[in-house]
Design an enzyme around this catalytic site. Structure first.
Site, PDB file in Angstrom:
ATOM      1  N   VAL A 278      51.594  13.648  17.671  1.00 56.86           N
ATOM      2  CA  VAL A 278      51.019  13.811  19.014  1.00 56.86           C
ATOM      3  C   VAL A 278      52.105  14.214  20.007  1.00 56.86           C
ATOM      4  CG1 VAL A 278      50.029  12.528  20.944  1.00 56.86           C
ATOM      5  CG2 VAL A 278      49.105  12.239  18.649  1.00 56.86           C
ATOM      6  N   ALA A 279      53.270  13.582  19.868  1.00 56.39           N
ATOM      7  CA  ALA A 279      54.338  13.862  20.831  1.00 56.39           C
ATOM      8  C   ALA A 279      54.923  15.251  20.622  1.00 56.39           C
ATOM      9  CB  ALA A 279      55.432  12.808  20.692  1.00 56.39           C
ATOM     10  N   ILE A 281      53.599  18.088  19.101  1.00 54.45           N
ATOM     11  CA  ILE A 281      52.792  19.312  19.217  1.00 54.45           C
ATOM     12  C   ILE A 281      52.529  19.572  20.704  1.00 54.45           C
ATOM     13  CG2 ILE A 281      50.595  20.410  18.660  1.00 54.45           C
ATOM     14  CD1 ILE A 281      50.524  18.587  16.158  1.00 54.45           C
ATOM     15  N   GLU A 283      50.443  20.532  22.677  1.00 53.46           N
ATOM     16  CA  GLU A 283      49.046  20.955  22.865  1.00 53.46           C
ATOM     17  C   GLU A 283      48.727  21.153  24.348  1.00 53.46           C
ATOM     18  OE1 GLU A 283      49.552  17.233  23.818  1.00 53.46           O
ATOM     19  OE2 GLU A 283      49.760  17.625  21.692  1.00 53.46           O
ATOM     20  N   ASP A 325      49.214  53.641  48.552  1.00 48.62           N
ATOM     21  CA  ASP A 325      48.640  54.494  49.588  1.00 48.62           C
ATOM     22  C   ASP A 325      49.602  54.569  50.752  1.00 48.62           C
ATOM     23  OD1 ASP A 325      46.194  54.842  48.572  1.00 48.62           O
ATOM     24  OD2 ASP A 325      45.270  53.144  49.611  1.00 48.62           O
ATOM     25  N   ASN A 695      56.997  10.682  25.310  1.00 43.07           N
ATOM     26  CA  ASN A 695      56.177  11.879  25.444  1.00 43.07           C
ATOM     27  C   ASN A 695      55.449  11.891  26.787  1.00 43.07           C
ATOM     28  OD1 ASN A 695      54.858  14.267  24.476  1.00 43.07           O
ATOM     29  ND2 ASN A 695      53.029  13.015  24.241  1.00 43.07           N
ATOM     30  N   ASP A 699      56.817  14.763  29.476  1.00 44.30           N
ATOM     31  CA  ASP A 699      55.995  15.980  29.560  1.00 44.30           C
ATOM     32  C   ASP A 699      55.261  16.119  30.875  1.00 44.30           C
ATOM     33  OD1 ASP A 699      56.782  16.641  27.124  1.00 44.30           O
ATOM     34  OD2 ASP A 699      54.796  16.816  26.213  1.00 44.30           O
TER      35      ASP A 699
HETATM   36  P1  ATP Z   1      46.439  57.651  52.899  1.00 49.61           P
HETATM   37  O1  ATP Z   1      47.222  57.673  51.679  1.00 49.61           O
HETATM   38  O2  ATP Z   1      47.142  58.171  54.097  1.00 49.61           O
HETATM   39  O3  ATP Z   1      45.724  56.364  53.136  1.00 49.61           O
HETATM   40  P2  ATP Z   1      44.085  58.588  51.954  1.00 49.61           P
HETATM   41  O4  ATP Z   1      44.400  58.745  50.527  1.00 49.61           O
HETATM   42  O5  ATP Z   1      43.301  57.450  52.422  1.00 49.61           O
HETATM   43  O6  ATP Z   1      45.376  58.732  52.777  1.00 49.61           O
HETATM   44  P3  ATP Z   1      41.994  60.088  52.866  1.00 49.61           P
HETATM   45  O7  ATP Z   1      41.560  59.042  53.808  1.00 49.61           O
HETATM   46  O8  ATP Z   1      41.265  60.385  51.639  1.00 49.61           O
HETATM   47  O9  ATP Z   1      43.478  59.898  52.467  1.00 49.61           O
HETATM   48  O10 ATP Z   1      42.165  61.371  53.710  1.00 49.61           O
HETATM   49  C1  ATP Z   1      42.527  62.588  53.149  1.00 49.61           C
HETATM   50  C2  ATP Z   1      42.514  63.629  54.205  1.00 49.61           C
HETATM   51  O11 ATP Z   1      41.195  63.766  54.694  1.00 49.61           O
HETATM   52  C3  ATP Z   1      43.355  63.293  55.420  1.00 49.61           C
HETATM   53  O12 ATP Z   1      44.653  63.785  55.298  1.00 49.61           O
HETATM   54  C4  ATP Z   1      42.632  63.982  56.546  1.00 49.61           C
HETATM   55  O13 ATP Z   1      43.050  65.334  56.633  1.00 49.61           O
HETATM   56  C5  ATP Z   1      41.202  63.949  56.086  1.00 49.61           C
HETATM   57  N1  ATP Z   1      40.485  62.845  56.736  1.00 49.61           N
HETATM   58  C6  ATP Z   1      40.800  61.559  56.739  1.00 49.61           C
HETATM   59  N2  ATP Z   1      39.913  60.812  57.393  1.00 49.61           N
HETATM   60  C7  ATP Z   1      38.981  61.671  57.838  1.00 49.61           C
HETATM   61  C8  ATP Z   1      37.766  61.534  58.594  1.00 49.61           C
HETATM   62  N3  ATP Z   1      37.361  60.356  59.001  1.00 49.61           N
HETATM   63  N4  ATP Z   1      37.071  62.626  58.860  1.00 49.61           N
HETATM   64  C9  ATP Z   1      37.498  63.828  58.423  1.00 49.61           C
HETATM   65  N5  ATP Z   1      38.591  64.023  57.732  1.00 49.61           N
HETATM   66  C10 ATP Z   1      39.354  62.981  57.428  1.00 49.61           C
END
Ligand code: ATP
Length: 861
Positions: A278-279, A281, A283, A325, A695, A699
């Site tokens: 028991v001690a 393993i 578990e 992003d 144990n 433990d």
């Molecule tokens: P990020 O990495 O900056 O967050 P994202 O991947 O979210 O960008 P999107 O939001 O898909 O990018 O936007 C892509 C492109 O679409 C932008 O660069 C802009 O030119 C255009 N865009 C963004 N928002 C809008 C909107 N509300 N209306 C129209 N065009 C837009």
């Protein structure tokens, strides 16, 4: 009432509601009447069952039976003590698991969804649990539908109902009443069901069922998924199983030796060997890991990282790539329009709109921002949208009659694939179609636009890190019957550009530098223009060396898989990518054995988030769909939080390793001491109760205290851990063996010596040495590299408390006459006690010496 065949008026009537929404007091009444809008959880394990589960281990059961039998035929007192120790052990296990369950529940509560409803004519967000039948709910691409809803309004609405119908293709939805009363759920195109996902467009609906009355509620129970075991837990469970066989083998041999070589009493010997099993393993290890992970996850919430899947805590420490992003994550998502640029003498051909008003009109019409009820000049909503409208509102040339003069008739919402948003407005007896979006996308839908100077102008703005939005429009005589993208988004006239800045988050730059020292590569993946993305990436330190490259989505699309494989490690910025390409990037990195954390917020990011090793969704701007797919949610949308989470993940994993090292070395020492004693001609050194006691005290508390250890100072200066590495990698196996052997050796030598000089207290001394050596080992296990003297003996308070408590208890067992009788111990003289303490300190110093040697050999700095 049959919701899908009835007209919406009849439904509103039936549910005593209207399109302005329920008054608040009526909603409050209904929540009393219908109960909260949630699926009933599968019955939780009651506490007593959790406690009973602590005894499910076969060895524990055998030990209890053996103790009871021995109580009947021999020593009742010993039997009772054994049972009490087993129960205390179970209580400790129960308390830990209970805490872990609570921590996991708290996490689940935090990730509960919000729903937008209209009540008292006002749109507001409320927790999904508070939605009642008759409520008017609004949903858009990315949302999870909060209840069963009859759709009354929709724009290009598509809903994916896989959770209900198994069909992963999204279904087109519209308010039209249906004929077929028996239509299967999948064909009820005017209904939206709880827990399904809106993948495109937007809509409004009346709630017709909530909670367990919803379609998903009727099949609830299928949704209850069990937390999967983490890779480490699986490996440990496998290892424990194999180890059990070895330990049992050793126990059988020991039993034979005890009876035949040393002539021990068979029942007593049975108790000794089972106690040892028991001690020895481990578990409890997989359970302790759950606890460490759950408590770690709780701590991460305080750092704004909400863990949705527990294994993520363990794997965070292995991240080698963070693909992030830009907007909101690296930047503050506080957009301000800096400048606009309009094509010279652009003429809208609408009476009353002058040349210098054209772009402003488009900016003020095409948007998704909502009016702020407290301030007429303010707008709420997506920062890009708000910035653009607000800029228009503040200009002198803006006319506040426009909104009424050009009412909106149709719209095509923004999506990151088209990178466009279109609205259609009545303009006298014609219709004005306005589109805004990424410049390349706008140029594609314009006729006769002179791309070169426009692009040059846009690049000028982008080079300073500005996000550029382009505008175009056209006048049409007739509206298409329904929003038709090919009709609306074509043949337009280019109008102008707006450039906006979004200041970087001050902490992001530091976090990126921290990634680099931690061996993690930060990569920017954005929908934005390559010039804007490049400017920001350089500023942030993502683009640094000459080999670092920027690739656009269009270029990426032309790459063969082989091209991508050859280039991927140099690409640090992906611009103008579509969300689908994110998936390709993750896969390509994973092919190179990279461990990828990927952020995302939109509907289409979900596949990439699922595929990434750590999918990261945005808590503030993220859609429900992306959150569903993610392993972790950033409550503050901040890149720096990912890096903090990685650091925390490394700390937790380190601590789990410390705990495993400690427990395995201790257990190995125990088994070796007891097994080797009769082999080298000594009596079996400990009684079953001693073994069980050691144990119990080693433990439980000290082990848990190790899980709370602070991060090593160098934790973010070493490369990520290889996710495939085994439990015994990086010297853990070697450590277990040498420390176990050393601890057993000093104990046995001391036993032999004490017996040799005729010391009658030898057994109490062995008992004490084993207990104290393990306490010393707990201290020294706090770091694999750092000297404890340097870290400070008292810096892990819970551990100090655990050691103090154990020491006091051990002293009581040695000196209190009652406990002497119970534990068959004898009061030691000061010399004997001092000697035991000295012997126990040997392991401590030996491990410190090992750290010195490791440092000298340059394995660590
Ligand atoms: P990020 O990495 O900056 O967050 P994202 O991947 O979210 O960008 P999107 O939001 O898909 O990018 O936007 C892509 C492109 O679409 C932008 O660069 C802009 O030119 C255009 N865009 C963004 N928002 C809008 C909107 N509300 N209306 C129209 N065009 C837009």
């Amino acid at each position: 009432m049959n919701w899908h065949t009835s007209p919406t008026d009849a439904i509103l009537n039936e549910l005593q509601s209207n399109m302005d929404g329920l008054p608040d007091d009526e909603a409050a009444k209904r929540i009393q009447q219908y109960g909260p809008n949630q699926l009933q959880e599968k019955k939780k394990r009651p506490a007593w069952m959790l406690f009973a589960m602590q005894f499910k281990d076969v060895m524990i059961l055998i030990l209890m039976v053996a103790a009871i039998v021995s109580g009947f035929v021999g020593d009742v007192k010993d039997a009772i003590v054994i049972l009490i120790i087993i129960i205390i052990n179970a209580v400790v296990g129960f308390v830990q698991e209970f805490r872990a369950e609570k921590a996991i529940d708290a996490l689940k509560e935090l990730s509960a969804a919000l729903v937008r409803v209209r009540r008292n004519k006002q749109v507001k967000q409320i927790p999904a649990t508070e939605v009642v039948p008759g409520d008017i709910v609004l949903f858009e691409a990315g949302d999870m539908v909060g209840a069963d809803v009859r759709i009354v309004e929709s724009h290009a609405l598509k809903i994916e109902e896989a959770s209900l119908t198994g069909e992963s293709q999204a279904v087109d939805k519209s308010p039209r009443a249906l004929q077929d009363e028996e239509a299967p759920l999948g064909d009820r195109t005017n209904m939206a069901y709880k827990s399904t996902l809106v993948t495109a467009g937007n809509g409004t609906g009346i709630v017709v069922a909530t909670g367990m009355e919803t379609e998903i509620g009727k099949i609830a129970g299928m949704l209850q998924e069990k937390e999967p075991a983490t890779p480490l837990q699986q490996r440990l469970a496998d290892f424990s199983k194999k180890l059990s066989f070895v330990v049992l083998g050793i126990c059988v041999v020991l039993y034979g030796i005890g009876i035949f070589l040393r002539g021990q009493d068979p029942l007593n010997m049975l108790l000794t060997t089972i106690s040892l099993a028991v001690a020895a393993i481990p578990e409890a290890l997989p359970a302790v890991i759950t606890i460490a992970l759950a408590l770690g996850a709780k701590k991460l919430v305080r750092k704004n990282a909400l863990i949705r899947k527990l294994p993520a805590v363990e794997t965070l420490g292995s991240v080698t790539y963070i693909c992030t992003d830009k907007t909101g994550t690296l930047t503050q998502n506080q957009m301000t329009v800096q400048e606009i640029w309009q094509v010279e003498k652009f003429n809208l051909a609408i009476p009353g709109i002058s040349t210098n008003q054209a772009l402003l009109l488009l900016m003020s019409l095409n948007h998704d921002a909502q009016k702020d009820h407290t301030d007429n000049n303010k707008r709420k909503g997506d920062p890009t949208e708000v910035a653009l409208v607000q800029y228009a509102l503040q200009q002198e040339a803006y006319d506040d009659k426009w909104e009424q003069a050009f009412p909106r008739e149709q719209e095509l919402p923004f999506d990151s694939d088209r990178k466009l948003m279109t609205t259609v407005h009545k303009a006298n007896d014609q219709f004005l179609v306005v589109t805004k979006g990424a410049l390349e996308s706008i140029l594609k839908i314009c006729k006769n636009a002179d791309a070169e100077p426009i692009t040059a102008r846009s690049n000028q703005l982008a080079e300073t890190g500005q996000r550029v939005i382009a505008y175009s429009c056209k006048l049409v005589q007739q509206l298409p019957k329904e929003e038709d993208q090919t009709v609306l988004e074509s043949d337009q006239d280019f109008c102008g550009l707006a450039g906006m800045i979004d200041p970087p988050r001050p902490e992001a730059r530091q976090a990126i530098a921290a990634c680099r020292t931690a061996g993690i590569v930060p990569v920017l993946i954005t929908g934005d223009h390559p010039v804007t993305a490049g400017a920001i990436a350089r500023d942030m330190g993502i683009l640094k060396s000459r080999d670092d490259r920027t690739v656009t989505g269009a270029e990426l699309a032309k790459f063969s898989d082989e091209d991508l494989d050859n280039n991927i490690t140099h690409i640090k910025v992906y611009a103008r990518v579509s969300p689908q390409q994110k998936l390709r990037i993750v896969k390509a990195l994973q092919k190179k054995e990279q461990f990828v954390a990927m952020t995302g917020d939109g509907v289409n990011d979900a596949p990439a988030l699922k595929r990434a090793n750590i999918g990261v969704a945005m808590g503030i701007t993220g859609t429900d769909v992306s959150k569903e797919a993610a392993d972790m949610i950033l409550l503050d949308d901040n890149f720096a939080t990912i890096v903090k989470a990685v650091e925390e993940g490394r700390r937790i994993y380190d601590n789990i390793r410390k705990f495993i090292r400690y427990v395995l070395a201790c257990n190995f020492a125990e088994i070796l001491t007891i097994f080797m004693a009769p082999v080298v001609g000594l009596p079996i050194p400990l009684l079953p109760i001693h073994i069980l006691w050691i144990n119990l005290v080693t433990d439980s508390l000290p082990g848990l205290a190790l899980a709370g250890e602070k991060a090593d100072t160098h934790i973010m200066q070493r490369p990520p851990r290889n996710p495939g590495e085994g439990i015994f990698s990086q010297g853990l196996g070697f450590y277990t063996i040498w420390v176990g052997v050393l601890m057993a050796a000093v104990t046995l030598i001391m036993q032999a010596w004490a017996i040799h000089v005729g010391d009658a207290h030898w057994q109490t001394m062995v008992f004490t040495v084993l207990c104290f050596s393990q306490m010393a080992q707990a201290q020294v296990s706090r770091s694999e590299y750092e000297y404890i003297y340097r870290m400070g003996i008292f810096t892990n308070r819970p551990l100090v408390g655990a050691i103090a408590l154990t020491t006091i208890l051990q002293i009581a067992i040695i000196y209190l006459p009652v406990l002497n009788r119970i534990f068959n111990t004898a009061p030691l003289t000061i010399t004997e006690l001092g000697f035991s303490v000295l012997v126990s300190a040997i392991t401590f110093h030996a491990v410190e010496l090992e750290k010195f040697l490791k440092r000298r050999s340059g394995k660590v700095n």
